[in-house]
Design an enzyme around this catalytic site. Structure first.
Site, PDB file in Angstrom:
ATOM      1  N   HIS A 116      64.615   9.072  31.675  1.00 35.98           N
ATOM      2  CA  HIS A 116      64.374   8.274  30.467  1.00 35.98           C
ATOM      3  C   HIS A 116      63.094   8.754  29.759  1.00 35.98           C
ATOM      4  O   HIS A 116      63.080   8.937  28.540  1.00 35.98           O
ATOM      5  CB  HIS A 116      64.202   6.795  30.842  1.00 35.98           C
ATOM      6  CG  HIS A 116      65.442   6.137  31.338  1.00 35.98           C
ATOM      7  ND1 HIS A 116      66.653   6.219  30.693  1.00 35.98           N
ATOM      8  CD2 HIS A 116      65.659   5.346  32.433  1.00 35.98           C
ATOM      9  CE1 HIS A 116      67.562   5.516  31.352  1.00 35.98           C
ATOM     10  NE2 HIS A 116      66.976   4.986  32.415  1.00 35.98           N
ATOM     11  N   GLU A 162      63.787   7.316  36.324  1.00 34.40           N
ATOM     12  CA  GLU A 162      62.906   6.928  35.224  1.00 34.40           C
ATOM     13  C   GLU A 162      62.328   8.140  34.504  1.00 34.40           C
ATOM     14  O   GLU A 162      62.077   8.087  33.294  1.00 34.40           O
ATOM     15  CB  GLU A 162      61.765   6.032  35.747  1.00 34.40           C
ATOM     16  CG  GLU A 162      62.239   4.736  36.400  1.00 34.40           C
ATOM     17  CD  GLU A 162      63.115   3.892  35.482  1.00 34.40           C
ATOM     18  OE1 GLU A 162      62.982   4.014  34.241  1.00 34.40           O
ATOM     19  OE2 GLU A 162      63.944   3.119  35.990  1.00 34.40           O
TER      20      GLU A 162
END
Length: 451
Positions: free
Chosen positions: A26, A23
């Site tokens: 991202h 994550e």
């Protein structure tokens, strides 16, 4: 209970590390592309802890530690003020959106290389691919005790696990394996193992055994641990004696003692037991005594016990210097990726069993076992899991990162985004495929616990 708690703990640690890096990939690229990130969550559900930074991003740790997500400003999900529309994900160029989505799997790939680098710097201990005993197919092909496998079908193997994987791959492809070995006389020669002759439906997890291999580290020396006083060996043998031969038959490991004692008892009369004690070779006469086994059938005993459950000492180590470890880590990553993609291809074509699909229960058990083996093995496990997360997320299945990348590639080709209806249909199909895959993984996990 300790194993259960350990498995749960190490699974949480493992998924927490991998999801955070995924994550973060991202998040980092989204910020560089000017997208407003609303939430960075490790885990799903109700937040157990959260804080908000000066950019307005909420960082949270949630109650269900089986994933995570990065929530970005997006006009498709909620109304966006006019002044912030330029910071919405959906208003970025297609190349920026591709970069943001691809950043998660790329972060896992980079993490895999970093973990393998650390493992190689520390040094991973393992067992060499040395043959302890050969029978059946392997013996017929010329393999013998003391052979060390060097390469299988041109691929070098440094450990028994690499050798086993290479042999399993050849067996799944129904091909004979060309194995380069170094024998006990230090001569190198190539032997052909006819794995194409394995019967249909063979157990893919036991290919070396079915081919007739017993790895050297599986064979424990026949060193006596206990001697019963009121037994045939009570006045002859001592703890620490190494059994060398029974009734003229050589003993190369502890597992050979019991069947040879049974054969001696069935023959009747005394037999010679050869042992080594304090560097001296002794020949002792012993007569097995009859007893009833748990199944009620007769068996013969001499009253000695050998250590059980004792792991053999490692005899191989993969270690590099700080600089040399980086290319080694890249090579290992490429090798693992090739094996993973090859296994997926074989499952799709029917050459490999779908039993190879594993879920969270298996992940938890392997995480615990790896942690117990040491830091080197836990780093290897994390690297393999990180690479798997990278590959799975790149599959062109809607819901996954690969599905979104597929949408953006179609947008590049047709010059406009897919319709909301087409994307919704894709999401539905993706969820169905993902649910089926998860169901299969849980089924295999439960089956593994029962069998």
């Amino acid at each position: 209970m300790a194993d259960f708690l350990g498995s749960v703990w190490w699974m949480i640690v493992s998924l927490g590390v991998l999801v955070t890096f995924h994550e973060f990939g991202h998040y980092w690229v989204a910020r560089r592309c000017g997208v407003k990130v609303l939430r960075f969550s490790v885990g799903f559900g109700k937040p157990l802890w959260s804080r908000r930074d000066r950019h307005g991003t909420e960082f949270a740790i949630a109650a269900i530690p089986l994933g995570g997500y990065v929530k970005m400003l997006d006009e498709r999900e909620a109304e966006v003020p006019i002044g912030e529309r330029a910071r919405a994900f959906n208003n970025k160029t297609v190349w920026q959106r591709i970069a943001i989505v691809a950043a998660g799997p790329i972060a896992n790939l980079v993490l895999c290389i970093a973990l393998l680098w650390a493992m190689f710097v520390i040094g991973r201990q393992d067992y060499s691919p040395s043959v302890g005993r050969a029978s059946g197919m392997a013996a017929s092909a010329g393999f013998a005790a003391g052979d060390r496998l060097l390469a299988v079908d041109g691929r070098s193997v440094d450990t028994w696990a690499e050798a086993s994987m290479a042999l399993t791959t050849a067996a799944m492809d129904r091909q004979d394996a060309h194995v380069l070995v170094r024998d006990v006389l230090d001569n190198e020669r190539t032997r052909v193992l006819p794995l194409s002759q394995l019967p249909a439906g063979f157990d893919e997890r036991q290919v070396p055994v079915q081919a007739g291999f017993m790895w050297q580290f599986w064979l424990q020396p026949a060193v006596i641990e206990k001697v019963s006083k009121d037994s045939p060996a009570g006045h002859l043998l001592q703890p620490g004696d190494l059994v060398l031969a029974i009734d003229g038959q050589r003993v190369d490991s502890a597992d050979r003692v019991y069947p040879l004692i049974q054969a001696l008892g069935q023959r009747g009369g005394p037999g010679m037991l050869e042992v080594e004690r304090a560097g001296e070779r002794l020949a002792l006469e012993v007569t097995p005594q009859p007893a009833k086994g748990p199944d009620g059938k007769p068996r013969w005993l001499i009253g000695v016990e050998f250590p059980t459950g004792q792991a053999a000492a490692y005899d191989a180590r993969q270690q590099y210097g700080v600089l040399a470890a980086l290319p080694a880590a890249v090579r290992e990553t490429g090798k693992l990726a090739s094996d993973s993609l090859g296994m997926m291809r074989r499952m799709l074509t029917g050459h490999a069993s779908l039993k190879n699909v594993s879920g969270p229960i298996t992940i938890a058990r392997v995480a615990n076992a790896s942690a117990e083996r040491g830091v080197d093995w836990f780093l290897y496990f994390l690297a393999l899991l990180s690479l798997s997360l990278c590959i799975i997320n790149l599959l062109p299945i809607p819901v996954l990162d690969g599905g979104h990348l597929l949408y953006y590639l179609i947008e590049l080709v047709k010059g406009s985004p897919l319709s909301e209806r087409a994307m919704a249909t894709g999401q539905f199909i993706g969820l169905a495929l993902l649910a089926g895959l998860m169901g299969l993984a849980f089924y295999n996990d439960i089956l593994g616990l029962v069998l």
